[in-house]
Design a protein around this motif. Structure first.
Motif, PDB file in Angstrom:
ATOM      1  N   SER A 158     -14.683  33.817  -0.799  1.00 39.10           N
ATOM      2  CA  SER A 158     -14.391  34.387   0.514  1.00 39.10           C
ATOM      3  C   SER A 158     -15.478  33.991   1.520  1.00 39.10           C
ATOM      4  CB  SER A 158     -14.339  35.921   0.385  1.00 39.10           C
ATOM      5  OG  SER A 158     -14.032  36.500   1.625  1.00 39.10           O
ATOM      6  N   PRO A 159     -15.075  33.730   2.782  1.00 37.18           N
ATOM      7  CA  PRO A 159     -16.097  33.391   3.778  1.00 37.18           C
ATOM      8  C   PRO A 159     -16.969  34.594   4.133  1.00 37.18           C
ATOM      9  CG  PRO A 159     -13.912  33.519   4.789  1.00 37.18           C
ATOM     10  CD  PRO A 159     -13.709  33.655   3.314  1.00 37.18           C
ATOM     11  N   ASP A 160     -16.483  35.794   3.876  1.00 37.63           N
ATOM     12  CA  ASP A 160     -17.220  37.019   4.226  1.00 37.63           C
ATOM     13  C   ASP A 160     -16.689  38.173   3.383  1.00 37.63           C
ATOM     14  OD1 ASP A 160     -18.988  38.647   5.535  1.00 37.63           O
ATOM     15  OD2 ASP A 160     -18.452  37.909   7.526  1.00 37.63           O
ATOM     16  N   LEU A 161     -17.245  39.363   3.577  1.00 36.76           N
ATOM     17  CA  LEU A 161     -16.737  40.529   2.841  1.00 36.76           C
ATOM     18  C   LEU A 161     -15.436  40.983   3.501  1.00 36.76           C
ATOM     19  CD1 LEU A 161     -20.042  42.608   2.489  1.00 36.76           C
ATOM     20  CD2 LEU A 161     -18.950  41.182   0.747  1.00 36.76           C
ATOM     21  N   PRO A 162     -14.316  40.988   2.785  1.00 33.62           N
ATOM     22  CA  PRO A 162     -13.051  41.438   3.398  1.00 33.62           C
ATOM     23  C   PRO A 162     -13.095  42.945   3.698  1.00 33.62           C
ATOM     24  CG  PRO A 162     -12.663  40.091   1.415  1.00 33.62           C
ATOM     25  CD  PRO A 162     -14.121  40.466   1.420  1.00 33.62           C
ATOM     26  N   GLY A 181     -19.237  29.221   1.420  1.00 38.47           N
ATOM     27  CA  GLY A 181     -18.349  28.163   1.895  1.00 38.47           C
ATOM     28  C   GLY A 181     -17.299  27.846   0.851  1.00 38.47           C
ATOM     29  N   ARG A 182     -16.462  26.852   1.161  1.00 35.06           N
ATOM     30  CA  ARG A 182     -15.399  26.489   0.213  1.00 35.06           C
ATOM     31  C   ARG A 182     -15.956  25.837  -1.046  1.00 35.06           C
ATOM     32  NH1 ARG A 182      -9.779  25.792   1.928  1.00 35.06           N
ATOM     33  NH2 ARG A 182      -9.504  26.696   3.989  1.00 35.06           N
ATOM     34  N   ASP A 183     -17.160  25.221  -0.955  1.00 35.95           N
ATOM     35  CA  ASP A 183     -17.681  24.470  -2.108  1.00 35.95           C
ATOM     36  C   ASP A 183     -18.599  25.294  -3.001  1.00 35.95           C
ATOM     37  OD1 ASP A 183     -16.319  22.242  -1.317  1.00 35.95           O
ATOM     38  OD2 ASP A 183     -17.967  21.560  -0.028  1.00 35.95           O
ATOM     39  N   GLU A 184     -19.333  26.222  -2.421  1.00 35.73           N
ATOM     40  CA  GLU A 184     -20.307  26.983  -3.212  1.00 35.73           C
ATOM     41  C   GLU A 184     -20.483  28.369  -2.586  1.00 35.73           C
ATOM     42  OE1 GLU A 184     -23.880  24.909  -4.962  1.00 35.73           O
ATOM     43  OE2 GLU A 184     -24.885  26.330  -3.615  1.00 35.73           O
ATOM     44  N   GLN A 185     -20.643  29.343  -3.463  1.00 35.23           N
ATOM     45  CA  GLN A 185     -20.784  30.725  -2.978  1.00 35.23           C
ATOM     46  C   GLN A 185     -21.851  31.452  -3.786  1.00 35.23           C
ATOM     47  OE1 GLN A 185     -17.662  30.170  -4.859  1.00 35.23           O
ATOM     48  NE2 GLN A 185     -17.051  28.737  -3.261  1.00 35.23           N
ATOM     49  N   MET A 205     -21.988  30.595  -7.523  1.00 37.53           N
ATOM     50  CA  MET A 205     -20.687  30.406  -8.175  1.00 37.53           C
ATOM     51  C   MET A 205     -19.904  29.304  -7.449  1.00 37.53           C
ATOM     52  SD  MET A 205     -19.900  33.167 -10.347  1.00 37.53           S
ATOM     53  CE  MET A 205     -21.107  34.259 -11.035  1.00 37.53           C
ATOM     54  N   ARG A 206     -18.872  28.805  -8.129  1.00 37.60           N
ATOM     55  CA  ARG A 206     -17.952  27.855  -7.486  1.00 37.60           C
ATOM     56  C   ARG A 206     -16.518  28.287  -7.787  1.00 37.60           C
ATOM     57  NH1 ARG A 206     -22.078  24.909  -9.060  1.00 37.60           N
ATOM     58  NH2 ARG A 206     -23.260  23.901  -7.395  1.00 37.60           N
ATOM     59  N   PHE A 207     -15.868  28.826  -6.786  1.00 35.76           N
ATOM     60  CA  PHE A 207     -14.489  29.315  -6.944  1.00 35.76           C
ATOM     61  C   PHE A 207     -13.554  28.556  -6.004  1.00 35.76           C
ATOM     62  CE2 PHE A 207     -16.430  33.150  -8.756  1.00 35.76           C
ATOM     63  CZ  PHE A 207     -15.468  33.584  -9.654  1.00 35.76           C
ATOM     64  N   VAL A 208     -12.267  28.595  -6.329  1.00 33.73           N
ATOM     65  CA  VAL A 208     -11.246  28.134  -5.379  1.00 33.73           C
ATOM     66  C   VAL A 208     -11.213  29.144  -4.223  1.00 33.73           C
ATOM     67  CG1 VAL A 208      -9.827  26.996  -7.140  1.00 33.73           C
ATOM     68  CG2 VAL A 208      -9.404  29.398  -6.588  1.00 33.73           C
ATOM     69  N   PRO A 209     -10.744  28.703  -3.029  1.00 33.43           N
ATOM     70  CA  PRO A 209     -10.801  29.605  -1.873  1.00 33.43           C
ATOM     71  C   PRO A 209      -9.827  30.788  -1.932  1.00 33.43           C
ATOM     72  CG  PRO A 209      -9.954  27.447  -1.234  1.00 33.43           C
ATOM     73  CD  PRO A 209     -10.297  27.352  -2.689  1.00 33.43           C
ATOM     74  N   LEU A 210     -10.295  31.883  -1.377  1.00 32.89           N
ATOM     75  CA  LEU A 210      -9.458  33.063  -1.133  1.00 32.89           C
ATOM     76  C   LEU A 210      -8.737  32.782   0.183  1.00 32.89           C
ATOM     77  CD1 LEU A 210      -9.019  36.141  -2.032  1.00 32.89           C
ATOM     78  CD2 LEU A 210     -10.754  36.667  -0.306  1.00 32.89           C
ATOM     79  N   ILE A 211      -7.396  32.699   0.116  1.00 32.25           N
ATOM     80  CA  ILE A 211      -6.616  32.343   1.298  1.00 32.25           C
ATOM     81  C   ILE A 211      -5.928  33.604   1.806  1.00 32.25           C
ATOM     82  CG2 ILE A 211      -4.752  30.886   2.194  1.00 32.25           C
ATOM     83  CD1 ILE A 211      -6.869  29.123   1.010  1.00 32.25           C
ATOM     84  N   GLY A 212      -6.205  33.982   3.052  1.00 33.14           N
ATOM     85  CA  GLY A 212      -5.523  35.174   3.549  1.00 33.14           C
ATOM     86  C   GLY A 212      -6.107  35.652   4.870  1.00 33.14           C
ATOM     87  N   THR A 213      -5.616  36.789   5.302  1.00 28.18           N
ATOM     88  CA  THR A 213      -5.988  37.336   6.606  1.00 28.18           C
ATOM     89  C   THR A 213      -7.502  37.495   6.736  1.00 28.18           C
ATOM     90  OG1 THR A 213      -3.938  38.578   6.501  1.00 28.18           O
ATOM     91  CG2 THR A 213      -5.478  39.224   8.224  1.00 28.18           C
ATOM     92  N   TYR A 214      -8.169  37.980   5.677  1.00 33.93           N
ATOM     93  CA  TYR A 214      -9.618  38.185   5.708  1.00 33.93           C
ATOM     94  C   TYR A 214     -10.333  37.166   4.820  1.00 33.93           C
ATOM     95  CZ  TYR A 214      -8.520  42.443   8.172  1.00 33.93           C
ATOM     96  OH  TYR A 214      -8.036  43.333   9.112  1.00 33.93           O
TER      97      TYR A 214
END
Ligand code: SAM
Length: 218
Positions: A158-162, A181-185, A205-214
């Motif tokens: 996530s780019p931030d805390l939802p 970011g999308r590459d590393e968190q 960590m390295r995760f796939v992106p959380l896609i959504g409103t937040y």
């Protein structure tokens, strides 16, 4: 104590569990959950031979089943006692969902890709797990009808805390979410107190992106 538990484990799972212990997982209830839930039921059949590697694996639709160490790390941080109401964002394969049923009271899980949610439902059934409440949708909005939650786990970056997830935490509850970011968190743990929130930053960590409103935009 962990040595004693390892001695009970046989077959393909034993090596993985030993590896988790070597990598710092000492919580016996978490190790037992890994022994209880067959990971190969949650990976595509062509990858069964790699199901007990400590590695993420593709599950289709550009998504992955996370590395077992990551699941174990989350579960060890949460230190669940068997009574908690837990919300998981990003059902994916359903493997962590299954582990959660061994450690928490009630498990709710949201996935945005309908096909993955269906496959996870079938994998959970084949593992004999029926007590999960699943939904297809945008998990960044949480699931207010079922909150507040003692623990919320986000299995995507996530780019931030939802905000809605913070709102749906019970007092004393914890949110685990990889933020960056999308590459590393960095894995962030937020605890709700009587008066507000405390925040700590943990492993990279390295995760796939959380896609959504937040989360991230598609
Ligand atoms: N713990 C899961 C596992 O190991 O199978 C994680 C799977 S993958 C790393 C993350 C999942 O989050 C993907 O299935 C993806 O579709 C899902 N996801 C991404 N954004 C989401 C959102 N806004 N709501 C719900 N699920 C989302």
């Amino acid at each position: 104590m962990a040595d004693l538990v390892i001695a009970q484990f046989g077959g393909a799972r034993r090596r993985l569990i030993e590896e988790l212990v070597e990598k710092g997982i000492g919580d016996v209830s978490v190790l037992k959950a890994f022994d209880d839930v067959p990971r190969h039921l949650f990976v595509p059949s062509g990858l069964h031979h790699r199901a007990y590697d400590d590695a993420p694996l593709p599950i289709g639709f550009g998504q992955t089943i996370s590395q077992p160490w990551v699941h174990a790390k989350y579960l060890q941080l949460l230190a669940l006692t068997g009574t908690e109401r837990v919300l998981e964002i990003g059902t994916g394969s359903g493997f962590q969902t299954a582990l959660l049923t061994r450690l928490a009271g009630q498990v709710f899980s949201i996935e945005r890709i309908p096909e993955l949610a269906d496959e996870a439902r079938q994998s959970l059934q084949s593992a004999g797990i029926e007590q999960v409440v699943q939904r297809v949708g945008d998990g960044t909005l949480g699931w207010p009808e079922h909150g507040p939650f003692d623990a919320i786990l986000v299995g995507a970056a996530s780019p931030d805390l939802p905000g809605p997830l913070l709102d749906q935490l019970a007092v004393g509850g914890q949110l685990l979410v990889p933020v960056g970011g999308r590459d590393e968190q960095s894995l962030v743990r937020v605890r709700r107190t009587e008066t507000g929130f405390t925040r700590s930053t943990l492993d990279v960590m390295r995760f796939v992106p959380l896609i959504g409103t937040y989360g991230f935009k598609e």
